[in-house]
Design a protein around this motif. Structure first.
Motif, mmCIF file in Angstrom:
data_model
loop_
_atom_site.group_PDB
_atom_site.id
_atom_site.type_symbol
_atom_site.label_atom_id
_atom_site.label_comp_id
_atom_site.label_asym_id
_atom_site.label_seq_id
_atom_site.Cartn_x
_atom_site.Cartn_y
_atom_site.Cartn_z
ATOM 1 N N PHE A 1 12.414 -2.085 -9.681
ATOM 2 C CA PHE A 1 12.158 -1.756 -8.530
ATOM 3 C C PHE A 1 12.390 -2.998 -7.799
ATOM 4 C CE2 PHE A 1 8.628 -3.072 -5.389
ATOM 5 C CZ PHE A 1 8.291 -1.887 -4.688
ATOM 6 N N TRP A 2 12.473 -4.411 -8.221
ATOM 7 C CA TRP A 2 12.940 -5.378 -7.561
ATOM 8 C C TRP A 2 14.591 -5.201 -7.355
ATOM 9 C CZ3 TRP A 2 12.197 -9.676 -5.313
ATOM 10 C CH2 TRP A 2 12.925 -10.512 -4.920
ATOM 11 N N GLU A 3 15.383 -4.710 -8.161
ATOM 12 C CA GLU A 3 16.782 -4.422 -7.914
ATOM 13 C C GLU A 3 17.034 -3.539 -6.853
ATOM 14 O OE1 GLU A 3 19.184 -6.166 -9.393
ATOM 15 O OE2 GLU A 3 17.921 -7.404 -10.415
ATOM 16 N N GLY A 4 16.027 -2.564 -6.570
ATOM 17 C CA GLY A 4 16.206 -1.476 -5.677
ATOM 18 C C GLY A 4 15.636 -2.015 -4.237
ATOM 19 N N LEU A 5 14.795 -2.849 -4.204
ATOM 20 C CA LEU A 5 14.085 -3.155 -2.983
ATOM 21 C C LEU A 5 14.058 -4.694 -2.754
ATOM 22 C CD1 LEU A 5 12.480 -2.516 -0.558
ATOM 23 C CD2 LEU A 5 10.423 -2.504 -1.919
ATOM 24 N N GLY A 6 13.369 -5.432 -3.506
ATOM 25 C CA GLY A 6 13.182 -6.803 -3.151
ATOM 26 C C GLY A 6 14.740 -7.773 -3.169
ATOM 27 N N PRO B 1 6.827 15.506 3.156
ATOM 28 C CA PRO B 1 5.868 14.748 2.947
ATOM 29 C C PRO B 1 6.781 13.434 2.416
ATOM 30 C CG PRO B 1 5.361 16.240 1.601
ATOM 31 C CD PRO B 1 6.389 16.671 2.458
ATOM 32 N N ILE B 2 6.611 12.352 3.044
ATOM 33 C CA ILE B 2 7.513 11.176 2.128
ATOM 34 C C ILE B 2 6.702 9.954 1.970
ATOM 35 C CG2 ILE B 2 9.549 9.554 2.517
ATOM 36 C CD1 ILE B 2 10.491 11.638 4.569
ATOM 37 N N ASP B 3 6.645 9.311 0.615
ATOM 38 C CA ASP B 3 5.781 8.175 0.311
ATOM 39 C C ASP B 3 6.537 6.938 0.995
ATOM 40 O OD1 ASP B 3 4.074 9.525 -1.346
ATOM 41 O OD2 ASP B 3 5.360 9.102 -3.107
ATOM 42 N N ARG C 1 0.913 -1.182 -0.049
ATOM 43 C CA ARG C 1 -0.153 0.238 0.075
ATOM 44 C C ARG C 1 1.013 1.289 -0.272
ATOM 45 N NH1 ARG C 1 -2.606 -0.967 4.254
ATOM 46 N NH2 ARG C 1 -1.404 0.251 5.800
ATOM 47 N N VAL C 2 0.874 2.082 -1.045
ATOM 48 C CA VAL C 2 1.678 3.404 -1.273
ATOM 49 C C VAL C 2 0.915 4.196 -0.225
ATOM 50 C CG1 VAL C 2 2.385 5.141 -2.649
ATOM 51 C CG2 VAL C 2 2.255 2.813 -3.468
ATOM 52 N N GLY C 3 1.433 4.776 0.767
ATOM 53 C CA GLY C 3 0.794 5.787 1.520
ATOM 54 C C GLY C 3 1.795 6.956 1.773
ATOM 55 N N THR C 4 1.573 7.875 2.581
ATOM 56 C CA THR C 4 2.509 8.992 2.870
ATOM 57 C C THR C 4 2.677 9.417 4.512
ATOM 58 O OG1 THR C 4 1.567 10.023 1.089
ATOM 59 C CG2 THR C 4 2.434 11.569 2.593
ATOM 60 N N LEU C 5 3.766 9.707 4.849
ATOM 61 C CA LEU C 5 4.208 10.193 6.373
ATOM 62 C C LEU C 5 4.932 11.662 6.170
ATOM 63 C CD1 LEU C 5 5.615 6.896 8.070
ATOM 64 C CD2 LEU C 5 3.443 7.895 8.351
ATOM 65 N N ARG D 1 8.374 -5.931 7.765
ATOM 66 C CA ARG D 1 7.087 -5.655 8.561
ATOM 67 C C ARG D 1 6.695 -4.362 8.378
ATOM 68 N NH1 ARG D 1 3.256 -9.426 7.504
ATOM 69 N NH2 ARG D 1 4.053 -11.516 7.830
ATOM 70 N N HIS D 2 7.728 -3.489 8.598
ATOM 71 C CA HIS D 2 7.637 -2.013 8.641
ATOM 72 C C HIS D 2 7.741 -1.166 7.564
ATOM 73 C CE1 HIS D 2 8.546 -3.051 13.002
ATOM 74 N NE2 HIS D 2 9.316 -3.530 12.767
ATOM 75 N N PRO D 3 7.125 0.139 7.478
ATOM 76 C CA PRO D 3 6.792 0.805 6.397
ATOM 77 C C PRO D 3 8.286 1.200 5.879
ATOM 78 C CG PRO D 3 5.398 1.815 7.838
ATOM 79 C CD PRO D 3 6.499 0.590 8.592
ATOM 80 N N ILE D 4 8.456 1.084 4.497
ATOM 81 C CA ILE D 4 9.631 1.372 3.724
ATOM 82 C C ILE D 4 9.565 2.939 3.097
ATOM 83 C CG2 ILE D 4 11.071 0.759 1.621
ATOM 84 C CD1 ILE D 4 9.772 -2.044 1.955
ATOM 85 N N TYR D 5 10.284 3.543 3.480
ATOM 86 C CA TYR D 5 10.445 4.979 3.046
ATOM 87 C C TYR D 5 10.996 4.894 1.542
ATOM 88 C CZ TYR D 5 9.585 6.959 7.594
ATOM 89 O OH TYR D 5 9.023 7.317 8.706
#
Length: 342
Positions: free
Chosen positions: A175-180, A106-108, A90-94, A208-212
């Motif tokens: 996306f996979w190379e940068g995260l997964g 504001p950070i996605d 889920r793409v959110g904003t903090l 399990r925690h949000p990723i910035y």
């Protein structure tokens, strides 16, 4: 003539051939013989069941009736995540702010989610490159909505569609190379194929925690909610029918998840019943989608029709034969483009 019908056991060789053409990132149909056989058996059981399965898979093939070639496949799952977990981000904003320092950032963020568990999904849409013309893609995709309109009780009120995410010409997903890759330590293709068979490892390895997202490489950030070039036409088609991106993406390639209410799909909303009348010569006109009203023997095709508002359709013998109907039978009818409403 191009015809949509339920998959049959005799289609195995064609299905296996299509699985070799899909390419990396097409999770639902990879050249894994065990997975493909399981998918076919699941679909055959779903169509044959006397009472609807709680988690059914309805697979349809696009057949060229002139030569018997199976040119494509598409499907609907009645409910996802009931047997295996269903994950996406889920793409959110903090917002990080300090009035004293005059900082407001504001950070996605990306948060692992099971929010769509139990919802219906349209899936497994693939058209052989040689047949990507003459509205074949539209027929292959939209025929599912004619089926859903006819058998609405088999599906949930909300329906989702996962779009294949962006990858480069070499099949590399930024996306996979940068995260997964940091959590799985395996190639994208291997992880994607594993997810098609067992998603338990996702829960075991993903954070399990949000990723910035501002901590991801630029290429990975730019790939969020972007579709693969080959999938962009399919996305536009779904959006023309009422699907929208609502802030969820695939955890492997970052592709967008589209969703809508079934009753808000244009074809479901606008389709109507008509009676068939088989004639030697039927006048042409706007392209319409035509489907019979049977379950296991479901048939759908495109035909130019001159609609006069009488709810009696004049069909040629060829169209009637393709749909396996006769004079007096009931058809579900809808304009392909949406320009004409009954």
């Amino acid at each position: 003539m191009m015809l949509i019908r339920p998959i049959e056991a005799r289609d195995w060789d064609s299905l296996w051939s299509l699985a070799h053409k899909t390419g990396p990132g097409f999770t639902s149909l990879q050249p894994d013989e065990g997975a493909v056989r399981d998918k076919m058996e699941w679909a055959l059981a779903s169509f044959a069941a006397e009472t609807p399965l709680a988690e059914a898979l309805y697979l349809f093939v696009l057949e060229d009736t002139e030569n018997g070639t199976i040119a494509g496949i598409s499907g609907i799952e009645s409910a996802v995540g009931l047997r295996d977990p269903w994950y996406n981000y889920r793409v959110g904003t903090l917002v990080h702010a300090s009035r004293e320092l005059g900082v407001y950032n504001p950070i996605d963020t990306l948060t692992l989610s099971n929010d769509h568990t139990g919802q219906s999904e349209i899936c497994t849409l693939f058209l052989d490159p040689e047949y990507r013309h003459s509205k074949n893609g539209s027929l292959l995709s939209k025929a599912r909505f004619m089926f859903m309109a006819e058998f609405a009780s088999r599906f949930t009120d909300n329906v989702i569609a996962e779009m294949r995410g962006f990858s480069d010409g070499g099949g590399i997903s930024p996306f996979w190379e940068g995260l997964g890759r940091h959590f799985f330590s395996i190639d994208f293709t291997e992880a994607d194929q594993l997810s098609g068979r067992n998603k338990v490892f996702i829960a075991e390895l993903m954070p399990r925690h949000p990723i910035y997202t501002n901590m991801l490489p630029e290429a990975a950030r730019n790939a969020i909610a972007q579709t693969h070039p080959d999938t962009t036409p399919a996305r536009r088609l779904l959006e023309s029918e009422g699907f929208r991106y609502t802030g969820y993406i695939d955890i492997f390639d970052g592709g967008p998840l589209l969703e809508t209410r079934v009753q808000d799909i244009r074809l479901v909303r606008d389709s109507r019943y008509c009676k068939a009348q088989v004639v030697d010569h039927a006048p042409g006109g706007e392209l319409f989608m035509l489907a019979n009203t049977r379950m296991e023997d479901f048939r759908c095709c495109l035909s130019p029709l001159a609609m006069d508002g009488s709810h009696i359709l004049n069909l040629t013998p060829a169209v009637a034969e393709a749909l396996n109907i006769d004079t007096g039978d009931t058809l579900r009818v809808a304009s392909l483009s949406g320009q004409r409403r009954f």
